[in-house]
Design a protein around this motif. Structure first.
Motif, mmCIF file in Angstrom:
data_model
loop_
_atom_site.group_PDB
_atom_site.id
_atom_site.type_symbol
_atom_site.label_atom_id
_atom_site.label_comp_id
_atom_site.label_asym_id
_atom_site.label_seq_id
_atom_site.Cartn_x
_atom_site.Cartn_y
_atom_site.Cartn_z
ATOM 1 N N GLN A 134 4.204 19.353 -11.122
ATOM 2 C CA GLN A 134 5.415 20.048 -10.682
ATOM 3 C C GLN A 134 5.247 20.681 -9.305
ATOM 4 O OE1 GLN A 134 6.628 22.700 -13.805
ATOM 5 N NE2 GLN A 134 7.197 21.025 -15.153
ATOM 6 N N VAL A 135 4.459 20.034 -8.470
ATOM 7 C CA VAL A 135 4.325 20.442 -7.071
ATOM 8 C C VAL A 135 5.383 19.678 -6.293
ATOM 9 C CG1 VAL A 135 2.835 20.408 -5.041
ATOM 10 C CG2 VAL A 135 1.868 20.866 -7.288
ATOM 11 N N GLN A 136 6.321 20.374 -5.697
ATOM 12 C CA GLN A 136 7.425 19.717 -4.998
ATOM 13 C C GLN A 136 7.333 19.948 -3.490
ATOM 14 O OE1 GLN A 136 9.393 17.611 -6.498
ATOM 15 N NE2 GLN A 136 8.349 18.079 -8.417
ATOM 16 N N GLU A 137 6.196 19.646 -2.935
ATOM 17 C CA GLU A 137 5.986 19.765 -1.497
ATOM 18 C C GLU A 137 6.463 18.477 -0.831
ATOM 19 O OE1 GLU A 137 5.151 21.243 2.093
ATOM 20 O OE2 GLU A 137 4.991 22.364 0.222
ATOM 21 N N SER A 138 7.405 18.593 0.101
ATOM 22 C CA SER A 138 7.999 17.391 0.690
ATOM 23 C C SER A 138 7.035 16.649 1.609
ATOM 24 C CB SER A 138 9.278 17.752 1.439
ATOM 25 O OG SER A 138 8.975 18.619 2.499
ATOM 26 N N VAL A 156 1.614 9.368 -5.744
ATOM 27 C CA VAL A 156 1.973 10.722 -5.329
ATOM 28 C C VAL A 156 3.154 11.232 -6.145
ATOM 29 C CG1 VAL A 156 2.893 12.084 -3.406
ATOM 30 C CG2 VAL A 156 0.996 10.527 -3.033
ATOM 31 N N ALA A 157 4.134 10.372 -6.405
ATOM 32 C CA ALA A 157 5.283 10.788 -7.214
ATOM 33 C C ALA A 157 4.850 11.139 -8.631
ATOM 34 C CB ALA A 157 6.329 9.683 -7.233
ATOM 35 N N LEU A 158 3.938 10.364 -9.187
ATOM 36 C CA LEU A 158 3.425 10.674 -10.519
ATOM 37 C C LEU A 158 2.659 11.986 -10.501
ATOM 38 C CD1 LEU A 158 3.070 9.675 -13.424
ATOM 39 C CD2 LEU A 158 0.975 8.554 -12.683
ATOM 40 N N PHE A 159 1.850 12.203 -9.468
ATOM 41 C CA PHE A 159 1.113 13.457 -9.333
ATOM 42 C C PHE A 159 2.069 14.646 -9.221
ATOM 43 C CE2 PHE A 159 -0.705 16.664 -6.439
ATOM 44 C CZ PHE A 159 -1.776 17.083 -7.213
ATOM 45 N N GLN A 160 3.133 14.486 -8.425
ATOM 46 C CA GLN A 160 4.103 15.567 -8.276
ATOM 47 C C GLN A 160 4.852 15.835 -9.575
ATOM 48 O OE1 GLN A 160 6.477 14.332 -4.898
ATOM 49 N NE2 GLN A 160 5.501 15.885 -3.624
ATOM 50 N N THR A 172 4.385 13.712 0.308
ATOM 51 C CA THR A 172 4.683 12.292 0.127
ATOM 52 C C THR A 172 4.405 11.474 1.379
ATOM 53 O OG1 THR A 172 6.993 12.621 0.741
ATOM 54 C CG2 THR A 172 6.440 12.789 -1.589
ATOM 55 N N PHE A 173 4.548 12.084 2.557
ATOM 56 C CA PHE A 173 4.452 11.307 3.789
ATOM 57 C C PHE A 173 3.026 11.079 4.269
ATOM 58 C CE2 PHE A 173 8.706 13.255 4.099
ATOM 59 C CZ PHE A 173 9.441 12.090 4.056
ATOM 60 N N ALA A 224 0.833 -1.208 0.000
ATOM 61 C CA ALA A 224 0.000 0.000 0.000
ATOM 62 C C ALA A 224 0.864 1.253 0.000
ATOM 63 C CB ALA A 224 -0.927 -0.002 1.205
ATOM 64 N N ALA A 225 1.918 1.265 0.815
ATOM 65 C CA ALA A 225 2.813 2.425 0.849
ATOM 66 C C ALA A 225 3.510 2.617 -0.490
ATOM 67 C CB ALA A 225 3.835 2.258 1.967
ATOM 68 N N MET A 226 3.885 1.523 -1.124
ATOM 69 C CA MET A 226 4.560 1.619 -2.416
ATOM 70 C C MET A 226 3.622 2.163 -3.491
ATOM 71 S SD MET A 226 6.477 -1.326 -4.635
ATOM 72 C CE MET A 226 4.972 -2.212 -4.903
ATOM 73 N N ILE A 227 2.405 1.666 -3.528
ATOM 74 C CA ILE A 227 1.442 2.112 -4.540
ATOM 75 C C ILE A 227 1.095 3.584 -4.333
ATOM 76 C CG2 ILE A 227 -0.933 1.835 -5.340
ATOM 77 C CD1 ILE A 227 -0.537 -1.200 -4.845
ATOM 78 N N VAL A 228 0.834 3.971 -3.087
ATOM 79 C CA VAL A 228 0.512 5.372 -2.811
ATOM 80 C C VAL A 228 1.719 6.259 -3.118
ATOM 81 C CG1 VAL A 228 -0.047 7.008 -0.979
ATOM 82 C CG2 VAL A 228 -1.296 4.870 -1.158
#
Length: 88
Positions: free
Chosen positions: A43-47, A35-39, A50-51, A27-31
């Motif tokens: 081009q939203v680079q909010e750290s 999120v990485a694809l969305f970012q 991801t968490f 689940a963590a890997m899929i999410v």
């Protein structure tokens, strides 16, 4: 206890760990991938972006799959205690 018994017990312990933590890690890997694809697309680079979704997803999976994971660990513990009772 001989080497074959120890290796069988170790193999069973590793398999129990994989099966027990597999749903939460998946689940963590899929999410994380979503999120990485969305970012990458927006081009939203909010750290912190991801968490939080990963934590929520892992808690949901643990709440839903907790009985399954607990049953796997319980079955392994019963197996180990039965082997100890029989003297391996």
């Amino acid at each position: 206890m001989n080497e074959a018994d120890a290796l069988e017990l170790l193999r069973s312990a590793i398999w129990t760990i994989i099966v027990g933590c597999g749903p939460a890690v998946a689940a963590a890997m899929i999410v994380g991938l979503v999120v990485a694809l969305f970012q990458a697309l927006t081009q939203v680079q909010e750290s912190t972006l991801t968490f939080v979704p990963k934590i929520v997803a892992v808690f949901v999976v643990l709440a839903v799959g907790g009985p399954f994971m607990g049953a796997q660990i319980y079955a392994f513990a019963e197996h180990v205690y039965a082997r100890i009772e029989k003297g391996f």
